[in-house]
Scaffold this motif. Sequence first.
Motif, short mmCIF file in Angstrom:
data_model
loop_
_atom_site.label_atom_id
_atom_site.label_comp_id
_atom_site.label_asym_id
_atom_site.label_seq_id
_atom_site.Cartn_x
_atom_site.Cartn_y
_atom_site.Cartn_z
N PRO A 68 -55.47 -16.41 -10.53
CA PRO A 68 -56.20 -17.50 -11.20
C PRO A 68 -55.33 -18.14 -12.29
N LYS B 102 -68.74 -22.82 -0.34
CA LYS B 102 -68.48 -21.52 -0.98
C LYS B 102 -66.98 -21.41 -1.34
N ALA C 75 -66.12 -23.83 -4.21
CA ALA C 75 -66.61 -23.34 -5.51
C ALA C 75 -65.68 -22.24 -6.04
N ASP C 76 -65.26 -21.40 -5.13
CA ASP C 76 -64.33 -20.31 -5.44
C ASP C 76 -63.02 -20.85 -6.02
N GLU D 197 -62.49 -23.87 -7.21
CA GLU D 197 -62.80 -24.64 -8.42
C GLU D 197 -62.83 -23.72 -9.64
N ARG D 198 -63.41 -22.55 -9.43
CA ARG D 198 -63.54 -21.59 -10.54
C ARG D 198 -62.17 -21.02 -10.96
N ASP D 199 -61.36 -20.63 -9.97
CA ASP D 199 -60.12 -19.91 -10.28
C ASP D 199 -58.91 -20.82 -10.51
N PRO E 20 -58.79 -24.62 -11.26
CA PRO E 20 -59.28 -26.00 -11.40
C PRO E 20 -58.18 -27.07 -11.40
#
Length: 322
Positions: free
Chosen positions: A145, A174, A177-178, A180-182, A184
């Motif tokens: 990340p 899914k 989103a994964d 996007e979170r780790d 961006p």
Amino acid sequence: MLKAKDVQLNEAVQGLLNQVNAIYPGKVEVQFIGELQAGYVRHDQAQQMQMGKDIAIQVADLTAPNYTASHELLHLLMILSGFPQVFFSLTTGQPKLDEQLMIMGTELYDIVSHFVVVSEQKKHGLITPEIEDLYLAGVKATIKPEPDPVDDEMTLRTLTLLDALVFFGLDDEKVMADFERDYPISLAAAKKLYAVITAKPVDSPFTLRRNVVKLFKAFDEQLEAWQLPGLHNTEFTTLTSVMSKRQLGLKVRQVFELYHSDMHEKNSQRRAYVGFNRTDEQNAFVLPSPAPKDDTPDYFTKIYDLTVQELFDQLKMPYILR
């Protein structure tokens, strides 16, 4: 524990292997080696080994042997069916830097090729929900990340995510989103590049070549936006020309422009001249500087006066007929 000797090619992959062998002049075989199972799939788990006239596709990870073998076979099939290739005829004089540039140039080229590879794998039922999970695990095994502030792995993250967008598309909520979170920042960059290479589909050798050139340029713009040095693949990497019959009959001066490069031609170690395609400014061939006694204006006039076909024949430079 699965052993290499127990792995069997499934019907779809055996079919691809037969297709390759029907057009390749030597023999192509798939070899499974070792017992390693990383628990994810990644494109570095197999490689093509040239053995004389024959090619061995060596799969060194048995996590998803049929998927991994099919990926390599499809790359090979594309080249045998007349899709453009990348060549590296230039050297910066720094072997480590050359190697890095070659890896990155090949990676960008492969990402565009994966539109064809993934679509064929789907057609043959080789991408299942299980393979998608293993692919996602491969992304996570490759890139950590993003920290804040960002580190020096943004290039690797962006390349890995761009390849993942080619694999998953943008609709898997899914997965998106994964990411996007780790990741961006690198995801935003990857999405921008993805828009560039999906504006027109890759459905022929010509469109593949066009999208590779677009990606070379867009990737450098992204690096420069991050104040990182560009890769200059439009100069460093030679990409097979895709020509119509008419273009082959034109004079070299009408289609290409020769520039003296700061780099050297690999084999002769002499200063290189790069032939750039006038329409997209992409390296199409490389010439070593002539010996001092031949380095006259007349030398280049003669090259410019050849037809494109004559020059490619002289250089033994492969090209693709549109």
